[in-house]
Each structure stands twice: as C-alpha cells, then as structure tokens.
Scaffold this active site. Sequence first.
Site, PDB file in Angstrom:
ATOM      1  N   LYS A 112       0.817  -1.212   0.000  1.00 44.06           N
ATOM      2  CA  LYS A 112       0.000   0.000   0.000  1.00 44.06           C
ATOM      3  C   LYS A 112       0.851   1.263   0.000  1.00 44.06           C
ATOM      4  CE  LYS A 112      -4.251  -1.843   1.983  1.00 44.06           C
ATOM      5  NZ  LYS A 112      -5.319  -1.659   3.006  1.00 44.06           N
ATOM      6  N   LYS A 192      -9.434 -11.276  -6.366  1.00 47.29           N
ATOM      7  CA  LYS A 192     -10.292 -11.596  -5.232  1.00 47.29           C
ATOM      8  C   LYS A 192     -11.535 -10.718  -5.272  1.00 47.29           C
ATOM      9  CE  LYS A 192     -10.129 -11.801  -0.157  1.00 47.29           C
ATOM     10  NZ  LYS A 192      -9.289 -11.581   1.036  1.00 47.29           N
ATOM     11  N   LYS A 195     -15.587  -5.173  -3.551  1.00 44.39           N
ATOM     12  CA  LYS A 195     -16.584  -4.173  -3.946  1.00 44.39           C
ATOM     13  C   LYS A 195     -15.945  -3.094  -4.813  1.00 44.39           C
ATOM     14  CE  LYS A 195     -19.724  -3.129  -0.991  1.00 44.39           C
ATOM     15  NZ  LYS A 195     -20.472  -2.605   0.177  1.00 44.39           N
TER      16      LYS A 195
END
Length: 337
Positions: A112, A192, A195
Amino acid sequence: MARIFSGIQPSGELHIGNYLGAVKNWVRLQDTHPGAIYCVVDYHAITGTYDPAVLRARRWGMAKSLLAAGVDPSKAALFMQSDVPAHTELSWLFTTLTPLGDLERQTQFKDKSSKMESIPAGLLMYPVLQAADILLYRADSIPVGEDQVQHLELARDTARKWNAKFDQPYFPEPKPLLTPTRRIMGLDGQAKMSKSLGNTIALHETDDEIWAKIRPAVTDPQRVRKSDPGRPEVCNIFQLHKAFSSDETQAHVSQQCSTAGWGCMDCKKVLLEGMVLELTPIRRRSEELDAEPARVLDALADGAATARAIAGETMREVRGFMGLDALTGPPAAVASA
C-alpha cells in the site's frame, strides 16, 4: 474452551466473498465456541482517505448485514471497535515493544505504501492495532482464510515479546482457525472478490440482480463452444457451486461440465437456484432489520458492553504488570530510599 475473536472492516453491505470467506464460518463457530467476539473494525477503516458520512453508512450496513447473515447476539458479542477505547490504549502499549523494522517489512504496508506519496503513520501501525484487537480479549483462536495467516504472526510475536519482557505468561499466542471455504475470486475471474473492483454479488441483491451478474461471469477460458468439455477444477463458477450447492449437485454439475453435457449457462442456472435458496432468508432478515433498526442498535450496545467488561479486566491487569496501575502512595522501595 477456546475464545474466538474476529473482525471485519466496515465496507457496507456484505457480499458473497466476505460472507463465504469469513462470516458464514462465524455463524457456525458461535454454536461451538460460546462467547465468541466479533468486531466491526472501524478504526482500521480510517488509515486512508475517507468520507465520514460514507463511513457512517458503511458501519451501519456491515452491522446490519452481519446480523442478517446469522450472527446471533445471544451467542456472540458483536460491536464497533470504536465503542471500546481499550483497543487503542493496548495498541499504544504494544507500540513500545514493536520494532520498527518488523512493521516496515509487513507485506500489506509495503504494497500500500508503494502507491502513496504521503504515507500515514496509521498504515504502518495497522498491524499493532490488529494485534491489540486480538490480545485485548486474550483470544487464542482466530478464524482466518489461508491468505490472512501471515497477518496473525505479528500478534503471536507481540504476545511472546510482552510475556517475556514482563515475565508473565499472560497473553496466549493466537492460532489460526482456518476458514473451510477457499479464497473467493470475483466474477471477472481476475482478482479476489472486492466491492471496489465491481466483481461481487451483495447478499441483499434480488434474484434478478444476481442472475444479471452470474450470466456474463467468467468460466473456464478454454471452453469456447458448448461442445467443448469443461474443466470444473479451474472454473470459477464451479467454485461457487462448492459453496452454494449440495454435494450431489456438485457431482452432477462436474460430470455434465467435463463431458460437455451442459453448456455454461445451464451450470449457472443451477448455481442460481442454490444461491437463491441460501441468500433469500438473509435478504428477508435484512429487510426486517431495516424496519426495526433498534434491533441493530441494541445488539451493538449489548456487544460493546460485553467487550468493554472483558477489555477492562485485561487492561487493569496489563497496567499493573507494566507499572501503570493507579498510585495509592509512594511505592515501598521509593519510600525507604
């Protein structure tokens, strides 16, 4: 009896990925592990840019969805992380014995932070808070998927370090309790289920909405024509059959696919039947909770009260071991000096 703890980020309404990968197992475990503790980890959700109004809606949506999916407040404590301040207090105490290098080597932080120009300190400390979430309740069994086992190692290491530093066998080293369902891939077959990637099916969607998503979903890429035999073991739709269809149906689907007896659309129609059978009661309970929001609030309040009682006892003992308990006068050694 082992104490179960698990948490989930407030992403709004549950989708079948996090339902199958975590929550369905939570519902099973609450029957075999009395006193299970389940937490919506809203502090973890603010390590990046976010809209407070959206976060508020997502917190509510997740809590309602967990109850609709079968989390039973009479069997398990369900609460918001932010309603139990001891999570952040224990997290700070753990930062004092967590090496910086251990945090910088965390895979999630490296992935990240590499995409960020300005890296928030909260992203680096995320695993410390995660360790505090678990150890605050002295949980020894943590339901996780195989891809999350690495995240648990820092909590285990933190327990070892704290126990050694203060010469107390206080915190158990939490062990993974692997979720039986394998990692759920998205309907695009590329990543994966998420949303943010738009490759999910929400638990509250109608039968028609579910079919509209299943119909174009990726199957075996080598099955170009209906007459081509399929490979159930590599087909993403067949993995969903493993979650929603009976063993008998799975065997029949596998045989029809591998012999080209069915086309992919036939397979998807049977999957839809299994999904509707399982998801319809969840959707109905969600609608009932929409009509009676006080049930959600009551469940969260009761769960937070239970969690605060356990957390409060942990913190009283931890403060004492660390020399941070309330002073009642000069300690004996100081008074005699």
